[in-house]
Design an enzyme around this catalytic site. Structure first.
Site: not given
Ligand code: ADP
Ligand code: F6P
Length: 483
Positions: A169, A385
């Site tokens: 991812h 990202d």
């Molecule tokens: P990562 O996987 O690195 O966290 P992404 O943008 O790909 O980044 O995915 C983040 C996910 O977490 C999204 O589905 C988003 O809606 C959710 N998310 C991020 N911040 C919040 C928050 N404060 N509250 C609820 N959901 C969140």
């Molecule tokens: O790829 C994004 C990611 O690192 C996932 O593998 C992971 O589940 C998510 O973000 C949230 O991070 P964590 O599991 O360390 O809270």
């Protein structure tokens, strides 16, 4: 979630990920409660697994007693236990203080520690054992992300009959960076246990194929394949394919939510509460140093300092999910962000009117959709990202064609969403100008861009992603493929 304990059953289609889609959260002296897990991986995979009635192997988020397998209610969950020292060394250490920064352009220096590596190996072995125990003969197993890169080979040793896919991812770095890893050969051999290794972008797949060549781990051949598979690695007796499969969101689900009365009302209320005519800029991220939250705050501060905006006419809402809180770089990042917010509000705020609303919390899906809908400008400014699903979610939540998206060119999503206002977040004045331009975007252009963005996220949703990976997986090797 409603939980129903069941006896273990063998499963045809399994996802294996560090986290289950729900995790147990402590609540003082009361019983721990199940909560939705953070991050893009869970947002993407949960609708897929529910639709395909698969099973999920993963950690339940606690280092205490681990629950037995249960149904939730149409998803079978198989918790894998971690103890406190594994949480520290495998999860916080090797996964999030070695691999995470190394794979994100080393924007923070990665640390290399033998004890962390040993724990990573041990936990990967446990995941492989749990998976081997519940996969039906000839099953399809889809292993996820950087925490589990050794599982493909470890599972193959135990269960040569299953078909193994792996999807990363996060970005896969260029060989020069990856080669810093003292255990580089072991990690690459771990991945080569899969039949298909998937990356977000073609660049990641090419980096991997080059690396395989550099490390002499089989004969790697780029090209000559229909996309999305970009190359193959020939090993004695079998081949491994590598390709690009950009992940996405459950667009229809989010659109339906965006149309709901509850979300529309809540969006109006948010706008009203923040001050009717004020323009709203929004950031939604895990509180991670790769997300460029501090760059975004600095640019916002620059716009205020230069009087290009004022606290009267513009407000920034930053929602930051707590993440990996004991890891040093994350602690520092939180301190930095909170100091910036304090300084901006202290300098440019008035009683009852602050320019930055900062919430260090997770919000539910209705609130999130309402925030997306209330925003005039969405700020997605990571330094690096893998994809960034927030950018795609924002677009899906705007059937009104309102709102402008400022998107870092270093997010995987930028490759698919060129109609966003693309920006280099390292270039402060460019970031300021782009944020200002987004606030002033002419309505016709804004609607035109949003229409194009929406067309893309509708066509390329998470179901398209899963279909394209799983059908590429079914074209080679053996094992059952879910319909
Ligand atoms: P990562 O996987 O690195 O966290 P992404 O943008 O790909 O980044 O995915 C983040 C996910 O977490 C999204 O589905 C988003 O809606 C959710 N998310 C991020 N911040 C919040 C928050 N404060 N509250 C609820 N959901 C969140
Ligand atoms: O790829 C994004 C990611 O690192 C996932 O593998 C992971 O589940 C998510 O973000 C949230 O991070 P964590 O599991 O360390 O809270």
């Amino acid at each position: 979630p409603r939980v129903r304990h069941t006896a273990d059953q063998e499963t045809e289609f399994l996802v294996v990920a560090n986290r289950l889609p729900v995790h147990l959260e402590a609540h003082g002296t009361a019983e721990p409660r199940w909560q939705r897990s953070p991050g893009g991986l869970v947002s993407a995979l949960e609708p897929i697994l529910r639709a395909r009635r698969g099973a999920w192997v993963g950690w339940a988020g606690t280092t205490g007693d681990t629950p037995v397998a249960f149904h939730d209610p149409d998803l079978r969950l198989h918790p894998v236990p971690l103890n406190e020292s594994e949480y520290r060394d495998y999860y916080e250490g090797f996964s999030n203080a070695t691999l995470w920064p190394l794979f994100h352009d080393a924007v923070a220096p990665p640390e290399f520690k033998q004890a962390w590596w040993q724990s990573y190996r041990q936990v990967n072995q446990r995941f492989a054992e749990h998976t081997a125990a519940v996969a039906a003969p000839g099953a399809t197993v889809w292993i996820q992300d950087y925490q589990l890169m050794l599982v493909p080979a470890l599972l193959r040793e135990r269960r040569p009959d299953v078909r193994i896919g792996f999807f990363l991812h996060i970005p896969f770095p260029p060989p020069e960076l990856f080669l810093q890893l003292p255990w580089r050969t072991e990690v690459v051999d771990g991945l080569l246990g899969a039949d298909l290794v998937g990356f977000q972008l073609p660049g990641g797949a090419r980096n991997f194929l080059q690396l395989v060549r550099r490390l002499h781990r089989g004969e790697s051949v780029a090209g000559g394949q229909p996309t999305p598979v970009l190359g193959t690695v020939r090993l004695p007796g079998r081949t491994v394919r590598a390709g690009a499969f950009p992940i996405s969101i459950d667009t229809a689900g989010l659109e339906a939510l965006a149309h709901s009365e509850a979300v529309r009302e809540r969006a109006q209320r948010i706008r009203h509460r923040l001050g009717g005519s004020r323009k709203i800029m929004l950031g939604v991220d895990r509180l991670d140093y790769t997300k460029g939250i501090d760059q975004r705050l600095r640019a916002f501060e620059g716009l205020l300092a230069k009087n290009r905006i004022t606290a009267q006419d513009t407000v920034l809402v930053q929602i930051a999910t707590p993440s990996r809180e004991r890891v040093e770089h994350y602690r520092r990042q939180r301190a930095r962000v909170e100091a910036q917010v304090g300084r901006i509000n202290g300098t440019f705020g008035q009683v009852g009117r602050v320019p930055v609303h900062y919430l260090h919390t997770t919000v539910d899906r209705t609130e999130l959709a309402a925030l997306y809908q209330a925003a005039d400008v969405m700020l997605v400014t990571p330094l690096r990202d893998g994809m960034n699903l927030v950018a795609k979610e924002f677009v899906a939540a705007r059937p009104d064609l309102g709102g402008a998206l400022v998107l870092s060119e270093f997010a995987g999503a930028a490759h698919e969403l060129p109609q966003a206002l693309l920006v280099n977040p390292h270039h402060l004045s460019e970031l300021e100008d782009t944020m200002a331009a987004a606030l002033d975007l002419e309505e016709r252009e804004r609607r035109h861009r949003m229409r194009e963005l929406r067309r893309h996220v509708r066509e390329r949703d998470v179901h398209h992603w899963a279909r394209s990976f799983l059908s590429a997986l079914s074209e080679g090797g053996h094992g059952a493929v879910p319909g």
